[in-house]
Scaffold this active site. Structure first.
Site, mmCIF file in Angstrom:
data_model
loop_
_atom_site.group_PDB
_atom_site.id
_atom_site.type_symbol
_atom_site.label_atom_id
_atom_site.label_comp_id
_atom_site.label_asym_id
_atom_site.label_seq_id
_atom_site.Cartn_x
_atom_site.Cartn_y
_atom_site.Cartn_z
ATOM 1 N N GLY A 198 1.489 -13.796 2.901
ATOM 2 C CA GLY A 198 0.572 -13.396 4.198
ATOM 3 C C GLY A 198 1.587 -13.801 5.312
ATOM 4 N N CYS A 242 5.019 -16.392 -2.201
ATOM 5 C CA CYS A 242 5.442 -16.551 -0.740
ATOM 6 C C CYS A 242 4.317 -17.550 -0.012
ATOM 7 C CB CYS A 242 5.436 -15.218 -0.016
ATOM 8 S SG CYS A 242 6.262 -15.255 1.466
ATOM 9 N N TYR A 243 3.551 -16.946 0.736
ATOM 10 C CA TYR A 243 2.624 -17.992 1.538
ATOM 11 C C TYR A 243 1.623 -18.546 0.521
ATOM 12 C CZ TYR A 243 -1.432 -19.519 4.213
ATOM 13 O OH TYR A 243 -2.377 -20.310 4.995
ATOM 14 N N HIS A 245 9.186 -12.049 -3.504
ATOM 15 C CA HIS A 245 8.181 -11.243 -4.032
ATOM 16 C C HIS A 245 8.484 -10.335 -5.247
ATOM 17 C CE1 HIS A 245 5.927 -11.546 -0.114
ATOM 18 N NE2 HIS A 245 6.821 -11.890 0.397
ATOM 19 N N GLU A 305 6.543 -8.419 -6.739
ATOM 20 C CA GLU A 305 5.761 -7.255 -6.875
ATOM 21 C C GLU A 305 6.455 -6.165 -6.267
ATOM 22 O OE1 GLU A 305 5.345 -9.718 -5.002
ATOM 23 O OE2 GLU A 305 4.467 -9.309 -3.138
ATOM 24 N N ASP A 324 -7.709 13.191 -4.709
ATOM 25 C CA ASP A 324 -8.717 12.103 -4.387
ATOM 26 C C ASP A 324 -9.986 12.465 -4.382
ATOM 27 O OD1 ASP A 324 -6.113 11.476 -4.217
ATOM 28 O OD2 ASP A 324 -6.052 11.058 -2.006
ATOM 29 N N LYS A 332 -2.093 6.995 -5.624
ATOM 30 C CA LYS A 332 -2.102 8.092 -5.749
ATOM 31 C C LYS A 332 -1.953 8.449 -7.416
ATOM 32 C CE LYS A 332 -2.784 12.182 -4.093
ATOM 33 N NZ LYS A 332 -3.517 12.470 -3.005
#
Ligand code: XMP
Length: 510
Positions: free
Chosen positions: A54, A81-82, A168, A170, A226, A366
């Site tokens: 964050g 992180c945060y 990070h 991710e 979608d 997607k």
């Protein structure tokens, strides 16, 4: 109830990406705001918890925090992180502010005896993006990674099953980041990894049933992947209490109206209404050149059409939209809150005359939406359709929109699509279309001077549409497309090919 990893959101830009990485390990995950109550956490009964990053500093007055009891539940936690700084600060460590923000890929030395880094190499490239850092570990923790500039780049407390990383895992910029997530989710939390997208579909259908009950809903259907997936999920949940509304705003591609109508009247057993709103949209768009203004007008007009159609059906409480996660962040909204009548998705008006907007795909990317589509039985050609934006050709005509320009663009775009199909390139390209620029240039046709429009061709390759590379269509094919457009479409005398990736460009031109 399947196993769940709870993601506690501290406002980081990658929070849904963490959820996605967990889903890739076949474990269900949900993102909840950091204000989640301890009772709700207990009710969700997660196998593990991940704190996201964050932008805040833990020492800011209104720095986001989560209930401290979360550390007493006996559930494994991974702070990112945060999230690491929050963990450290709350458990008695010391967080400090560096003079300069550290951003970029750094080589980290990992302690591979830690369960979090099992089967990784000792040296690993990681994406760092922080100003604050953990200077002193909380009691019971040890350092398990460091870089030249960050001595505590990861920490663990094995007894409590608390882990944290300053970098990070991710994002793709961290090598083996997915392995780190897997180590946490599978090895540390003990998840079995048996969840599949069909579980998402089943769960979503159940949730919709619960929410809508016997109420009525209208679905904004564009015929794209979608909204089609959203419509079929809804129809499985509430059957004929759903009406799909397909608005022909005059900004659709050549033949699209007929194609969509055929699919939803012949292949699916749903209530389907086509609304011819061409004149209304084009009148409101006349003379508008500002891209954001075009989007806002179209967004608003869409809603007004749905409201009017809704009233004809009777009391309709819900509007269903096929919004997916990239739409949400690209509209500048990081949060995944439930949107009520006063809502804030980019492009939509402030006031909407529905009790609630339902966006069943709001947290998915997607390719995940396509997977859900397959699971619920949508035909492959529909699932694989390239995306087409809600504002349609309006954002592919630079400058003001006229009937003449629309006709030019539709024909040019059709030729582009036809040639891509002919050369079997559809599967290689994630999205491809023509753009009518507002530039005119001089040409020569026969013996005549021409002064006509410049068409740009855009084709990209991407998984998630958040970033994209321009597609390397062979020159020979581009040549055929260029020749055909210039020969067959009046008022076009020059074609260019867009060779920018995203970032720095976006996929659409407006
Ligand atoms: P950009 O241009 O932002 O596009 O790189 C990313 C993806 O989103 C699509 N797009 C939209 N889709 N409503 C939509 O439904 C919109 O307003 C919109 N704007 C862009 C775009 O076609 C691409 O696939």
């Amino acid at each position: 109830m399947s196993e769940l990893i709870l993601i506690i959101d501290f406002g980081g830009q990658y929070n849904q990406l963490i959820a996605r990485r967990v889903r890739e390990k076949n474990v269900y995950s949900e993102v909840h705001p950091c204000t989640i109550s301890i009772e709700k956490i207990r009710e969700l009964n997660p196998k593990g918890i991940i704190f996201t990053g964050g932008p805040a500093s833990i020492y800011e007055e209104d720095a986001p925090k989560c209930v401290e009891d979360v550390f007493s539940l006996g559930i494994p936690i991974l702070g990112i992180c945060y999230g690491m700084q929050f963990m450290s600060h709350t458990l008695g460590g010391c967080v400090k502010r560096a003079l300069k923000r550290e951003y970029g890929q750094m080589e980290a030395n990992l302690d591979t005896s830690s369960k979090l880094f099992a089967s990784l190499d000792e040296k690993n490239i990681c994406l760092m993006s922080h100003t604050d850092y953990v200077d002193v570990l909380p009691e019971g923790f040890k350092t398990i990674a460091s870089t030249d500039t960050c001595k505590i780049a990861a920490m663990e407390n094995v007894d409590k099953n608390f882990y944290a990383v300053q970098f990070h895992p991710e994002v793709n910029h961290t090598n083996n980041g997915d392995k780190i997530i897997e180590n946490f989710v599978i090895n540390i939390c003990g998840c079995k990894g048996e969840w599949k997208m069909d579980t998402f579909a089943t769960r979503t259908i159940e949730k919709i049933k619960e929410k809508v009950g016997e109420g009525k809903a209208v679905c904004a259907l564009s015929g794209g992947v979608d909204s089609s997936v959203a419509a079929v999920l809804m129809s499985k949940a509430i059957g004929k209490n759903l009406t799909c509304i397909f608005v022909d705003h005059g900004l659709l591609r050549k033949n699209e109206v007929e194609e969509v109508e055929a699919i939803f009247t012949k292949q699916f057993d749903v209530n389907f209404i086509k609304v011819d709103a061409r004149e209304r949209f084009l009148t409101r768009l006349a003379g508008i050149t500002n891209p954001e203004q075009k989007r806002k007008i179209i967004g608003e007009e869409f809603i007004r059409v749905f409201e009017e159609e809704g009233k004809k059906i009777g009391k309709v409480d819900y509007l269903v939209q096929g919004t997916i996660y990239p739409d949400v962040i690209e509209s500048g909204l990081g949060k995944s809150s439930v949107i009520k009548s006063h809502h804030n998705v980019g492009g939509l008006p402030d006031y909407v005359d529905f009790k609630e907007i339902i966006e069943p795909l709001r947290d998915l990317f997607k390719d995940e939406v396509r997977q859900v589509g397959r699971e619920i039985g949508l035909p492959e050609f529909l699932v694989n359709r390239q995306p087409f934006p809600g504002p349609g050709l309006a954002i592919r005509i630079i400058g003001d929109i006229t009937e003449e320009k629309l006709a030019i663009l539709k024909d040019a775009d059709y030729i582009f699509r036809e040639e891509i199909a002919k050369h079997n390139m559809e599967k290689e390209l994630s999205q491809y279309f023509a753009v009518l620029t507002d530039t005119k240039s001089v040409g020569v046709m026969g013996d005549e001077r021409t002064y006509d429009y410049l068409i740009a061709l855009r084709a990209v390759v991407t998984d998630d549409f958040m970033t994209a590379k321009f597609a390397k269509i062979p020159y020979e094919i581009l040549e055929i497309i260029s020749q055909r457009i210039v020969n067959e479409v009046a008022h076009v005398n020059r074609i260019v090919y867009d060779i920018t990736s995203k970032p720095p460009a976006t996929i659409e031109w407006e």
